[in-house]
Motif scaffolding. Structure first.
Motif, short mmCIF file in Angstrom:
data_model
loop_
_atom_site.label_atom_id
_atom_site.label_comp_id
_atom_site.label_asym_id
_atom_site.label_seq_id
_atom_site.Cartn_x
_atom_site.Cartn_y
_atom_site.Cartn_z
N THR A 1 0.37 -0.87 0.22
CA THR A 1 0.45 -0.14 0.12
C THR A 1 1.27 1.08 0.27
OG1 THR A 1 -0.11 0.31 2.47
CG2 THR A 1 -2.06 -1.10 1.14
N GLY A 2 0.80 2.34 -0.47
CA GLY A 2 1.31 3.64 -0.81
C GLY A 2 2.89 3.64 -1.57
N ALA A 3 2.60 2.79 -2.42
CA ALA A 3 3.82 2.55 -3.35
C ALA A 3 4.04 3.09 -4.20
CB ALA A 3 2.97 1.33 -3.66
N GLY B 1 12.93 -9.28 -9.74
CA GLY B 1 11.62 -10.09 -10.43
C GLY B 1 10.51 -10.47 -10.20
N CYS B 2 10.63 -9.78 -8.71
CA CYS B 2 8.60 -9.85 -7.72
C CYS B 2 7.28 -9.38 -8.53
CB CYS B 2 8.97 -9.72 -5.88
SG CYS B 2 7.97 -10.16 -5.33
N ASN B 3 6.61 -9.98 -8.56
CA ASN B 3 5.56 -9.07 -8.63
C ASN B 3 4.66 -8.27 -7.98
OD1 ASN B 3 4.81 -10.98 -11.73
ND2 ASN B 3 4.86 -12.53 -10.18
N VAL B 4 4.82 -6.96 -7.54
CA VAL B 4 4.92 -5.88 -7.40
C VAL B 4 2.91 -5.76 -7.82
CG1 VAL B 4 4.79 -3.86 -5.83
CG2 VAL B 4 6.84 -5.66 -6.74
N LEU B 5 1.57 -5.96 -5.77
CA LEU B 5 0.97 -5.14 -6.24
C LEU B 5 0.85 -4.20 -6.15
CD1 LEU B 5 -1.63 -8.14 -6.03
CD2 LEU B 5 -0.15 -7.51 -7.43
N MET B 6 0.45 -2.74 -6.76
CA MET B 6 0.75 -1.53 -6.39
C MET B 6 -0.30 -1.10 -5.98
SD MET B 6 2.56 0.27 -8.63
CE MET B 6 3.14 1.68 -7.87
N ALA B 7 -0.97 -1.19 -4.49
CA ALA B 7 -2.26 0.05 -4.17
C ALA B 7 -2.48 0.20 -3.27
CB ALA B 7 -2.85 -1.36 -3.00
N SER B 8 -2.23 1.61 -4.31
CA SER B 8 -2.63 3.54 -4.50
C SER B 8 -3.35 3.90 -4.75
CB SER B 8 -1.26 3.97 -4.96
OG SER B 8 0.35 2.98 -4.60
N ARG B 9 -3.77 5.74 -4.60
CA ARG B 9 -4.87 6.57 -4.88
C ARG B 9 -4.23 7.12 -6.01
NH1 ARG B 9 -5.24 10.84 -0.21
NH2 ARG B 9 -2.64 10.83 -0.06
N ASN B 10 -2.88 7.19 -6.10
CA ASN B 10 -2.26 8.53 -7.36
C ASN B 10 -2.04 7.13 -8.76
OD1 ASN B 10 -1.38 9.47 -8.33
ND2 ASN B 10 0.00 10.87 -7.18
N SER B 11 -3.72 7.93 -9.83
CA SER B 11 -3.26 6.47 -10.69
C SER B 11 -2.19 6.86 -11.73
CB SER B 11 -4.41 6.04 -11.96
OG SER B 11 -4.74 7.37 -11.94
N TYR B 12 -2.10 8.31 -11.78
CA TYR B 12 -1.36 9.14 -12.54
C TYR B 12 0.19 8.51 -12.07
CZ TYR B 12 1.72 12.40 -15.04
OH TYR B 12 1.99 13.68 -15.70
N ALA B 13 0.29 8.58 -11.30
CA ALA B 13 1.68 8.19 -10.28
C ALA B 13 2.27 6.90 -10.94
CB ALA B 13 2.55 8.88 -9.14
N ALA B 14 1.34 6.23 -10.62
CA ALA B 14 1.64 4.69 -10.75
C ALA B 14 1.61 3.84 -11.57
CB ALA B 14 0.38 3.93 -9.77
N ASN B 15 1.60 4.57 -12.93
CA ASN B 15 1.14 4.35 -14.44
C ASN B 15 2.52 4.93 -14.40
OD1 ASN B 15 -0.98 2.97 -14.58
ND2 ASN B 15 -2.62 4.94 -14.83
N ASN B 16 3.02 5.76 -14.16
CA ASN B 16 4.78 6.75 -14.34
C ASN B 16 5.48 5.66 -14.03
OD1 ASN B 16 3.73 8.91 -16.48
ND2 ASN B 16 3.65 9.75 -14.54
N ILE B 17 5.17 5.21 -13.18
CA ILE B 17 6.25 4.30 -12.04
C ILE B 17 6.19 2.77 -13.18
CG2 ILE B 17 6.86 2.99 -10.52
CD1 ILE B 17 5.38 5.67 -8.95
N ILE B 18 5.53 2.56 -13.66
CA ILE B 18 5.06 1.32 -14.25
C ILE B 18 5.52 1.75 -15.70
CG2 ILE B 18 3.71 -0.40 -15.67
CD1 ILE B 18 1.60 0.31 -13.10
N LYS B 19 5.49 2.79 -16.49
CA LYS B 19 5.84 3.20 -17.53
C LYS B 19 7.44 2.98 -17.40
CE LYS B 19 2.63 4.93 -20.21
NZ LYS B 19 1.08 5.91 -20.11
N TYR B 20 8.32 3.84 -16.87
CA TYR B 20 9.35 4.74 -16.92
C TYR B 20 10.28 4.33 -15.67
CZ TYR B 20 6.33 8.14 -19.73
OH TYR B 20 5.71 8.23 -20.35
N VAL B 21 10.20 4.04 -14.85
CA VAL B 21 10.41 4.20 -13.46
C VAL B 21 10.85 2.62 -13.33
CG1 VAL B 21 11.05 4.40 -10.72
CG2 VAL B 21 9.73 5.41 -12.42
#
Ligand SMILES: NC(=O)c1ccc[n+]([C@@H]2O[C@H](COP(=O)([O-])OP(=O)(O)OC[C@H]3O[C@@H](n4cnc5c(N)ncnc54)[C@H](OP(=O)(O)O)[C@@H]3O)[C@@H](O)[C@H]2O)c1
Length: 395
Positions: A82-84, A100-120
Motif C-alpha cells: 500500500t502507498g507504493a 523479479g517479484c510481482n508487485v501489486l501497487m495499491a495506491s490512490r494516485n493512478s497517474y503516479a503509479a502508471n508513470n512508475i510502471i512506464k518509466y521508473v
C-alpha cells in the motif's frame, strides 16, 4: 534488546564490522553503551577508531535495501504494497521489482503509479496497479474485489501507506482520517484478501517508534472505545492520532500472530527509521522543515526500506512471527503494544467499527471460533479463551 538506532558499518581488513554508534568499532560491543544515550565523547572516540583502523568504507544507519534482497530469489513471488507510489513504498516496489517479484501497487494516485510502471521500474510487466483510497472503506472494498478477481495468490503484504500532520478531518465513513488511513482501512484490506495469502505468507505493518508515546493507562480490563482511537476534534492532535494509529498496527500484529499460530503465516512490524525525508510531513510545514534539517543525519529512503523488506523476505525470520523490528533487528515494542488482552480488545473494537459501517462479517474469525466451539459464548469468554490459549502455546 537493542535500543540504538544508528549503526556504523565499516570494513576493517576485508571484514565487515557493524556496530551501534558510540561502541568501539572492530572490538566487541561494549554493553555499557547499549540502551544508553550516546555521549558525544564516545561517538568521537568511535569515529577516531574507524580512521585508525584503516576503515575503507563507512555507512551510517545500515544497509540500503538492495543489499537485503541480494541472493534471495523472488521470482514468482507476489507482494502487495500500500502507498507504493511514493517514499518508502516506492523504494520497496523498485527493489522487489528488480529482483523479479510481482508487485501489486495499491495506491490512490493512478497517474503516479502508471508513470512508475512506464518509466521508473526495470520490469514493468511485473507491476500491477490497484486503485485504493484508504480514506474510504468503499474504495478499499472495490480494490479488494479487483485483487480477488485478478490475482491467484499473494506471498507478502506490506501495509505501508500512512499520513501524518493532518488537521482534524473526518472521512466519508465518519472516522478520524489518520486512524482510518494508517490502520483501519489497511486491516480491512487485509481481512478481505486473506484468502489469497499463501500458506507461508508474511504480512508487514510499517510501524513507527512513535507508538511508544501513547500513554493509555494499562490494565487488563482496558477496553478501548471508538473515541480513544478515532479522536474527536476536542481531543485531537495530529501527533497523538499518528501515534495511536501505529500502536493499533502493532496490536493487530499480535492478534494476527495468534490467529495464524501454527499455520505458517507470519506477521511483523517494522520501524523504517526516524526523520526519513519523504512526503510524510507535507501537511505540516514545521515538521517538513524539521525533517529537511535532519536529512543529513537520517537514513536515506533506501535504508529506510531495508527493515520492512528484511521482515518480508529474509530467511532469518523463518518460523518467527508477531515481532517488532528496527534496523533489521528484533526490538521490544512498548509494554502497551505487547499487551495481548488489549490486542484482542482492539480487534473487537475494529470489528465493531467496521460492522457498523459496512455489512461485513469476518468469516475467518467465525471459522476460528467455530473450530474452537466458542461461537455462542459471550465476547469476554471468547477473548479470555483465545488469550489463554495463546499464552499457553508461546510459553
Ligand atoms: N518517513 C519517516 O521518517 C517515517 C518514520 C516512521 C514510520 N514511517 C512510516 O512509513 C510509511 C511510509 O511513509 P513515507 O515516509 O514513505 O511517507 P510518504 O512518502 O508520504 O508515503 C506515504 C504513502 O501513503 C499513501 N497514502 C496516504 N494517504 C493515502 C490514502 N488515503 N489512500 C491511499 N494511499 C495513501 C501516499 O500516497 P500519495 O502519494 O498519493 O499521497 C504515499 O504513497 C508510513 O506508514 C509512515 O508512517 C515513516
Amino acid at each position: 534488546m537493542s535500543n540504538y538506532s544508528v549503526v556504523i558499518e565499516g570494513r576493517v581488513d576485508d571484514k565487515v564490522v557493524r556496530v551501534p554508534w558510540c561502541v568501539t568499532p572492530g572490538s566487541k560491543i561494549d554493553k555499557k553503551y547499549i540502551g544508553t544515550s550516546p555521549k558525544i565523547k564516545n561517538v568521537l572516540k568511535s569515529y577516531w577508531k574507524l580512521v585508525e583502523n584503516n576503515i575503507t568504507f563507512i555507512r551510517i544507519h545500515g544497509a540500503p535495501v538492495d543489499q537485503i534482497t541480494n541472493d534471495i530469489d523472488l521470482t514468482n513471488k507476489t507482494c502487495l504494497i500500500t502507498g507504493a507510489n511514493n517514499g518508502i513504498g516506492l523504494e520497496m516496489t523498485k527493489c522487489l521489482n528488480s529482483n523479479g517479484c510481482n508487485v501489486l501497487m495499491a495506491s490512490r494516485n493512478s497517474y503516479a503509479a502508471n508513470n512508475i510502471i512506464k518509466y521508473v521500474v526495470e520490469k514493468n510487466d511485473l507491476l500491477r496497479f490497484y486503485d485504493i483510497n484508504l480514506a474510504s472503506l468503499k474504495s478499499v472494498k472495490n480494490c479488494c474485489n479487483a485483487i480477488l478477481k485478478n490475482e491467484q495468490k499473494i506471498d507478502m503484504v506490506i501495509l505501508n501507506a500512512g499520513v501524518f500532520g493532518l488537521p482534524w478531518t473526518l472521512t466519508e465513513d465518519g472516522l478520524e482520517t489518520t486512524f482510518q488511513v494508517n490502520y483501519l482501512s489497511q486491516i480491512y484490506l487485509l481481512m478481505n484478501i486473506e484468502k489469497l495469502l499463501t500458506p507461508d505468507a508474511r504480512v508487514i505493518f510499517v510501524s513507527s517508534e512513535s507508538h511508544r508515546n501513547v500513554n493509555w493507562t494499562l490494565h487488563n480490563t482496558l477496553a478501548p472505545t471508538e473515541d480513544l482511537v478515532s479522536l474527536p476534534k476536542n481531543k485531537y492532535t495530529s501527533i497523538k492520532a499518528y501515534n495511536i494509529s501505529k500502536l493499533c498496527g502493532i496490536l493487530a500484529m499480535h492478534y494476527l500472530g495468534y490467529r495464524w499460530l501454527n499455520t505458517g503465516k507470519a506477521v511483523f512490524c517494522a520501524h523504517p527509521g526516524t526523520f526519513v525525508k519523504t512526503s510524510l510531513c507535507r501537511n505540516w510545514w514545521i515538521y517538513e522543515t524539521l525533517y529537511t534539517l535532519m536529512k543529513p543525519f537520517a537514513k536515506s529512503i533506501s535504508q529506510a526500506a531495508s527493515t520492512p523488506i528484511y521482515c518480508a523476505i529474509s530467511p532469518d525470520l523463518k518460523g518467527l512471527s508477531a515481532l517488532y523490528y528496527k534496523d533489521c533487528q528484533r526490538c521490544e515494542e512498548s509494554d502497551l503494544a505487547k499487551d495481548l488482552h488489549l490486542s484482542f480488545r482492539m480487534h473487537d473494537l475494529t470489528q465493531d467499527i467496521l460492522r457498523e459501517r459496512v455489512k461485513f462479517i469476518d468469516d475467518s474469525v467465525n471459522m476460528v471460533l467455530k473450530s474452537s466451539g466458542l461461537q455462542d459464548q459471550p465476547k469476554e469468554i471468547i477473548n479470555d479463551n483465545l488469550v489463554s490459549n495463546y499464552t499457553g502455546q508461546i510459553q
